[in-house]
Structures are given as structure tokens and as C-alpha cells.
Design an enzyme around this catalytic site. Structure first.
Site, PDB file in Angstrom:
ATOM      1  N   THR A   1      26.439 -15.833  11.517  1.00  0.00           N
ATOM      2  CA  THR A   1      26.415 -17.024  10.674  1.00  0.00           C
ATOM      3  C   THR A   1      25.330 -17.978  11.130  1.00  0.00           C
ATOM      4  O   THR A   1      24.668 -18.619  10.308  1.00  0.00           O
ATOM      5  CB  THR A   1      27.784 -17.730  10.712  1.00  0.00           C
ATOM      6  OG1 THR A   1      28.800 -16.793  10.337  1.00  0.00           O
ATOM      7  CG2 THR A   1      27.824 -18.920   9.780  1.00  0.00           C
ATOM      8  N   ALA A   2      25.141 -18.078  12.434  1.00  0.00           N
ATOM      9  CA  ALA A   2      24.104 -18.964  12.957  1.00  0.00           C
ATOM     10  C   ALA A   2      22.746 -18.608  12.367  1.00  0.00           C
ATOM     11  O   ALA A   2      21.990 -19.492  11.923  1.00  0.00           O
ATOM     12  CB  ALA A   2      24.066 -18.882  14.482  1.00  0.00           C
TER      13      ALA A   2
ATOM     14  N   LYS B   1      36.994  -9.735  15.059  1.00  0.00           N
ATOM     15  CA  LYS B   1      36.316 -11.018  14.863  1.00  0.00           C
ATOM     16  C   LYS B   1      34.860 -10.728  14.511  1.00  0.00           C
ATOM     17  O   LYS B   1      34.158 -10.039  15.248  1.00  0.00           O
ATOM     18  CB  LYS B   1      36.386 -11.835  16.159  1.00  0.00           C
ATOM     19  CG  LYS B   1      35.543 -13.113  16.181  1.00  0.00           C
ATOM     20  CD  LYS B   1      36.273 -14.264  15.541  1.00  0.00           C
ATOM     21  CE  LYS B   1      35.555 -15.588  15.788  1.00  0.00           C
ATOM     22  NZ  LYS B   1      35.748 -16.094  17.159  1.00  0.00           N
ATOM     23  N   VAL B   2      34.420 -11.259  13.371  1.00  0.00           N
ATOM     24  CA  VAL B   2      33.041 -11.053  12.923  1.00  0.00           C
ATOM     25  C   VAL B   2      32.479 -12.390  12.442  1.00  0.00           C
ATOM     26  O   VAL B   2      33.195 -13.374  12.291  1.00  0.00           O
ATOM     27  CB  VAL B   2      32.960 -10.024  11.764  1.00  0.00           C
ATOM     28  CG1 VAL B   2      33.477  -8.663  12.200  1.00  0.00           C
ATOM     29  CG2 VAL B   2      33.690 -10.535  10.527  1.00  0.00           C
ATOM     30  N   SER B   3      31.192 -12.397  12.192  1.00  0.00           N
ATOM     31  CA  SER B   3      30.548 -13.561  11.589  1.00  0.00           C
ATOM     32  C   SER B   3      30.877 -13.619  10.095  1.00  0.00           C
ATOM     33  O   SER B   3      30.912 -12.587   9.420  1.00  0.00           O
ATOM     34  CB  SER B   3      29.035 -13.465  11.744  1.00  0.00           C
ATOM     35  OG  SER B   3      28.651 -13.384  13.100  1.00  0.00           O
TER      36      SER B   3
ATOM     37  N   HIS C   1      28.300 -22.037  20.245  1.00  0.00           N
ATOM     38  CA  HIS C   1      29.425 -22.237  21.151  1.00  0.00           C
ATOM     39  C   HIS C   1      29.121 -23.226  22.275  1.00  0.00           C
ATOM     40  O   HIS C   1      28.669 -24.332  22.038  1.00  0.00           O
ATOM     41  CB  HIS C   1      29.913 -20.899  21.706  1.00  0.00           C
ATOM     42  CG  HIS C   1      30.503 -20.002  20.661  1.00  0.00           C
ATOM     43  ND1 HIS C   1      31.167 -20.477  19.549  1.00  0.00           N
ATOM     44  CD2 HIS C   1      30.532 -18.648  20.555  1.00  0.00           C
ATOM     45  CE1 HIS C   1      31.593 -19.459  18.818  1.00  0.00           C
ATOM     46  NE2 HIS C   1      31.212 -18.340  19.399  1.00  0.00           N
TER      47      HIS C   1
END
Length: 269
Positions: free
Chosen positions: A105-106, A54-56, A146
Site C-alpha cells: 500500500t505504501a 496479512k497482506v497489503s 510502521h
């Protein structure tokens, strides 16, 4: 051979992958699970550390040569974007801003949104330290993701901007946050897609099955917050990115490349 998998301990990931990790998906190999924050997996993936990771979405320009984007299992949706929190200030000029990672991403969304502002300093900080740090005055602002959208008021903070609302209003597309990648040559992407989708179906059929696993890894989140978290981040895009999901990821990476923030990548569409 066990399949190496790295995801976050957040409830959306533990909900989706519980059945796969616990051998409940027929035909899937045993899984060697690693929990890590996405900023860690973004870096580890550069070295090919995991078969599934799981990655951005923001990290994809550096990873797509060695990994294939899977159409399921990630975090993408509406009304689920990162927030920029402050103690009351209304701009970021001259501010010290805490962020959870420089290839998240944020942070990429933040850079696109804040193009006309001039923060004095950006500090990469473990996620759990951001809200307390802003509340205590160590940072002027914090970029959070989140479950923070459900709890930031407890720290006396206000949302300067919801980057998800900004993105959706500007593009009309959902917001792409976390992606699942399969390492080329290590795992068949079609098979991995099938395993993940069956794991998610299992979770939706019997949400209580993974409850203990989810709560044990939820980093001090109350059960009601865990429930809200799963309901928000596990959605139709988790099962299948579809045309809108791929368009959202393509738009994010296209805008980032045009702004000189990331390398250009071929279209995902």
C-alpha cells in the site's frame, strides 16, 4: 488440522494475534504461525500458501478471487501513513527511491502522490535497509512504514511527505494499510472473524499477557517504541473496519484502477 497463519513480526500483529496463536481463544483450532514481511506474504498469497494471511490492501486486486477480506485484524487508521524520507532534497525528479515492496500500500500511495514527479529508479529493498541506505547516500529517498515514523530522525533524515496526511486531506478517509484475508474453501470467514476479534479482546483486557511474545519478535524495537506502535496501529478499525474502513479501501483501489496502476475490482461497499 492446524490453521496456517502468516503475519508480520511487527508489534501490532503480534499484539492482535497473540491469544489466537497461543491457544487462548475458545473454539479456535491450533495455529501454525509464519512470520514474514508483507511484501513476502503479498506474493505467497498468490499461491494460496496460507489459510489466513496479512497482506497489503494494494495487493487485493490480485487476491480477492481466492480470498475474502475479513472486517478485522488489519492495520487501518489515521495519522499512521507511510513517509517519504530524504537527506534534505525537496523533490524526487531523477532520484533513486528505495521502497519496501512493489505491491505494498505504501508504494501504491507513493505512485498516486508522485504522479507528476519522475524518479530515475525504484529499488525494492528490505525494510530495515531503507533508512540506513538513505542516510549513507545509497538512495536519494526512501519509502518507510510502521515504526520508522518514530525513529527516522535518528538517521538525520527529513520527511518529504507524510502520505497518510496527504491521503486524509485529499479524501477525508482513514488510510488502509494491511488487510487480513481468509482463503476461500479453507476457513470459514465468519468463524475466523470471531477468533480474531476474541484474540484482540483478550489483548485489550490484559495487554501484559503477550508482552514477551511481542518484544521477542519486535526486531530490535525499544519497549517505548513498541508501545507507541501498538497504540497507533491497533485501534477501532482493527476490531471492525466499519463503513469508513471499507470506504477507505474502496477509494484506494478505485483510484489505483482509474490511474491504471492495478486491475479493477468490484466495490467493497
Amino acid at each position: 488440522m492446524a490453521l496456517s497463519l502468516a503475519v508480520s513480526p511487527c508489534p501490532n500483529d503480534t499484539f492482535v494475534f497473540h491469544a489466537l496463536v497461543h491457544g487462548l481463544v475458545a473454539g479456535a483450532p491450533p495455529v501454525d504461525l509464519t512470520f514474514a514481511d508483507v511484501d513476502v506474504t503479498n506474493t505467497a498469497a498468490l499461491d494460496g500458501a496460507f489459510d489466513l494471511v496479512k497482506v497489503s490492501y494494494a495487493a487485493l486486486p490480485w487476491l480477492l478471487r481466492d480470498y475474502e477480506l475479513l472486517p478485522c485484524g488489519g492495520a487501518l487508521g489515521r495519522g499512521c501513513g507511510p513517509l517519504v524520507l530524504t537527506g534534505g532534497r525537496t523533490d524526487l525528479n531523477g532520484a533513486t527511491v528505495a521502497v519496501p515492496g512493489d505491491r505494498t500500500t505504501a508504494y501504491l500511495l507513493f505512485r498516486l502522490w508522485a504522479a507528476d514527479q519522475r524518479p530515475a529508479r525504484i529499488e525494492v529493498v528490505p525494510f530495515h535497509q531503507i533508512m540506513p541506505g538513505v542516510a549513507e547516500g545509497r538512495f536519494d529517498a526512501g519509502l518507510v512504514i510502521h515504526e520508522a515514523r518514530f525513529t527516522y530522525q535518528r538517521y538525520g533524515l527529513t520527511a518529504l511527505v507524510d502520505l497518510g496526511e496527504w491521503w486524509e486531506a485529499d479524501t477525508g478517509l482513514p488510510i488502509p494499510l494491511g488487510a487480513i484475508l481468509a482463503r476461500r474453501g479453507a476457513v470459514d470467514p465468519a468463524e475466523a472473524t470471531g477468533w480474531i476479534r476474541e484474540s484482540l479482546r483478550h489483548a485489550w483486557r490484559d495487554p501484559s499477557a503477550g508482552r514477551d511474545f511481542i518484544l521477542a519478535n519486535a526486531q530490535e524495537m525499544e519497549p517505548d517504541v513498541v508501545k507507541q506502535h501498538i497504540e497507533l496501529y491497533v485501534n477501532e478499525f482493527t476490531m471492525d473496519l466499519g463503513k469508513d474502513g471499507l470506504a477507505a479501501a474502496d477509494a484506494l483501489l478505485g483510484r489505483a484502477a482509474a490511474a491504471g496502476l492495478t486491475p479493477a475490482v468490484p466495490s467493497l461497499l
